[in-house]
Design an enzyme around this catalytic site. Structure first.
Site, PDB file in Angstrom:
ATOM      1  N   SER A 270       0.864  -1.178   0.000  1.00  0.00           N
ATOM      2  CA  SER A 270       0.000   0.000   0.000  1.00  0.00           C
ATOM      3  C   SER A 270       0.899   1.225   0.000  1.00  0.00           C
ATOM      4  O   SER A 270       1.638   1.453   0.958  1.00  0.00           O
ATOM      5  CB  SER A 270      -0.922   0.014   1.224  1.00  0.00           C
ATOM      6  OG  SER A 270      -1.678   1.208   1.274  1.00  0.00           O
ATOM      7  N   ARG A 271       0.849   1.991  -1.087  1.00  0.00           N
ATOM      8  CA  ARG A 271       1.766   3.121  -1.226  1.00  0.00           C
ATOM      9  C   ARG A 271       1.242   4.394  -0.585  1.00  0.00           C
ATOM     10  O   ARG A 271       1.934   5.408  -0.606  1.00  0.00           O
ATOM     11  CB  ARG A 271       2.064   3.359  -2.714  1.00  0.00           C
ATOM     12  CG  ARG A 271       2.905   2.257  -3.330  1.00  0.00           C
ATOM     13  CD  ARG A 271       3.292   2.588  -4.753  1.00  0.00           C
ATOM     14  NE  ARG A 271       2.233   2.296  -5.701  1.00  0.00           N
ATOM     15  CZ  ARG A 271       2.056   1.124  -6.292  1.00  0.00           C
ATOM     16  NH1 ARG A 271       2.857   0.117  -6.002  1.00  0.00           N
ATOM     17  NH2 ARG A 271       1.091   0.941  -7.150  1.00  0.00           N
ATOM     18  N   VAL A 272       0.018   4.368  -0.055  1.00  0.00           N
ATOM     19  CA  VAL A 272      -0.557   5.570   0.552  1.00  0.00           C
ATOM     20  C   VAL A 272      -1.074   5.291   1.949  1.00  0.00           C
ATOM     21  O   VAL A 272      -0.904   6.095   2.856  1.00  0.00           O
ATOM     22  CB  VAL A 272      -1.705   6.123  -0.325  1.00  0.00           C
ATOM     23  CG1 VAL A 272      -2.375   7.309   0.354  1.00  0.00           C
ATOM     24  CG2 VAL A 272      -1.181   6.543  -1.689  1.00  0.00           C
TER      25      VAL A 272
END
Length: 513
Positions: A370-372
């Protein structure tokens, strides 16, 4: 008084009425542009005439059949049909509507099952929506967006702890067929009960029986009160499969623009891409990689870019997207998966090997990211699950070597034993979301090694005892776990004490000499 004096007013009134009727019934001239169908194929029609038609304008055919003008050439237009086209024949009339594709929006859609045109598919009568909005619209500008700062809890321990999702994020769910992709999205929807989150479930190209099962589950769990289901079944025209995700997004955007938080699930975009490929090939657009047209990336990017968190000046609403795609033989390097991985803010990959082993949900932690969402994750999660992903990845590597009968030292055996308990605690049954306080208590017990002495066979019972103890903890402590503040040392010590007490019956007896 003479008879003529009495009759004259009545005659004049009658003549005035006749003149009024004559004026009302005067023919009105109206400009109407029509064309002729010259060919019909699977889901498309070629129409001559209509010189003033615009791209993506709705075209009306006999029996109320609608289509979208896709190819606008000099001598003919290619129209994507949005319904049953079996009775449409060459020579039929086609008429411009002067408007683009739109869909009904509003609060009246909550609890309803509709198609991509906004028509009801349930037995609850017509949709009493007072507004229709175009399904296509530009994504919000960069300056209109706010940072993703609030978590969207799915109720799944493995996701909330290791692959967190924030409100306004786009998180891809991918995996082979029958690995539990829809189940994860469904659990995320069920967990929004009482969280003031509107959910939109968009089924694209699914079997009618599968969609009916999802709707039945939502109704049984009381989730339809805050859900809208938008359906394009697999046997329907490919044009409906193409346009339905955009219609569902427009329905979700109505609530987002009203300041609400919305979760939308696209199940799945693999069928959407195939429907668009079918339409493009029938319209003789040039094929590219894997026979997909060159703009296949654009149709998905313009769809998913509409998911965002709006700034406070625009109401502060959010739209979180969970697109689902299906991979073949675990090939995530295929055209559509790579496209969507680059568009979204992370992916949750479901492994068939884990699914076969009974590890459900079958999330491959090493290939998921999950990049956010980490920026939106609650501080309590970061405090108790900070090293969990690394410990789990280390365990998976060592487990591979242990299968070959390698002689292991004590430290390695402890790492493997700890990893086995992590895997066991991250297992979860369908339709059973876990509240935040219970998740944090279980994760803390894992991180501090409190579960390591417990036998694997008794681990489900031990986890249930931990969850029960967390549910009974004082309300102020539970409230602090839900806040964005850092987990205080006193709260951590209290949680450790609660977990230690709950696990006493499951610890091995100490032999006394």
């Amino acid at each position: 008084m003479s008879v003529s004096a009495l009759v004259q007013p009545a005659v004049e009134r009658g003549l005035a009425g006749l003149r009024a009727l004559s004026n009302d019934g005067a023919p009105q001239l109206a400009l109407r542009e029509t064309g002729t169908v010259i060919a019909v194929a699977t889901g498309i029609a070629t129409v001559s005439g209509l010189p003033g038609v615009g791209s993506e304008e709705l075209v009306r055919f006999p029996d109320g059949l609608l289509g979208i003008a896709f190819n606008v050439d000099a001598d003919a237009i290619g129209v994507v049909l949005l319904g049953d086209y079996q009775r449409l024949q060459a020579g039929d009339t086609a008429e411009r509507t002067g408007r683009v594709m739109d869909v009904a929006v509003g609060e009246a859609l909550l609890g309803r099952v509709v198609d991509g045109l906004g028509e009801p598919l349930d037995d609850l009568g017509p949709v009493a929506a007072g507004q229709r909005l175009p399904v296509e619209r530009p994504a919000p500008a960069i300056m209109a967006r706010a940072p993703v700062a609030v978590p969207l809890q799915t109720g799944l321990k493995v996701i909330d702890a290791l692959i967190p999702i924030g409100r306004g994020q786009r998180e891809l769910i991918l995996g082979d067929r029958q690995t539990g992709k829809t189940a994860i999205a469904l659990d995320a929807i069920l967990n929004q009960r009482g969280q003031d989150v509107i959910c939109v479930y968009c089924a694209i190209g699914q079997r009618a029986a599968a969609v009916a099962q999802v709707v039945a589950t939502l109704r049984e769990q009381g989730a339809m009160d805050y859900c809208v289901v938008v359906v394009a079944e697999g046997e329907q025209a490919p044009g409906l499969a193409y346009i339905t995700p955009y219609a569902a997004t427009r329905i979700a955007e109505f609530f987002m623009e009203a300041g609400r938080d919305v979760l939308i699930v696209y199940d799945d975009l693999t069928h959407h891409a195939r429907a668009y490929r079918e339409l493009s090939l029938l319209l003789r657009r040039p094929p590219g990689r894997e026979a997909f047209p060159g703009d296949i990336f654009y149709i998905h990017s313009r769809l998913l870019e509409r998911a965002t968190h709006l700034g406070e000046a625009l109401g502060g609403g959010s739209l979180t997207a969970l697109p689902i795609i299906e991979t073949n033989a675990q090939d995530i390097s295929a055209y559509i998966p790579t496209n969507l991985i680059s568009i979204t803010d992370g992916q949750i990959y479901l492994s068939p090997s884990l699914f076969d082993l009974g590890v459900l949900p079958a999330v491959d932690v090493g290939m998921s990211v999950s990049r956010v969402g980490g920026a939106a994750q609650r501080a309590a999660y970061r405090a108790v699950a900070g090293n969990l992903k690394m410990d789990y990845a280390q365990f998976e590597e060592l487990e591979t070597f242990a299968r070959f009968g390698t002689r292991l030292d004590d430290a390695t055996r402890k790492v493997i034993a700890h990893g086995e308990r992590i895997r066991a605690c991250l297992k979860q049954t369908n339709e059973a979301p876990v509240p935040v306080a219970e998740q944090i208590t279980v994760l803390l017990a894992l991180a501090d090694g409190l579960l390591d002495p417990v036998e694997l066979a008794r681990l489900p019972e031990a986890e249930q005892a931990l969850r029960q103890a967390a549910a009974d903890m004082p309300a102020p402590v539970a409230a602090r776990l839900l806040s964005a503040d850092r987990l205080a040392d006193a709260d951590r010590q209290e949680l450790v004490a609660v977990a230690t007490t709950a696990l006493v019956p499951f610890l091995p007896a100490v032999e006394t000499s």
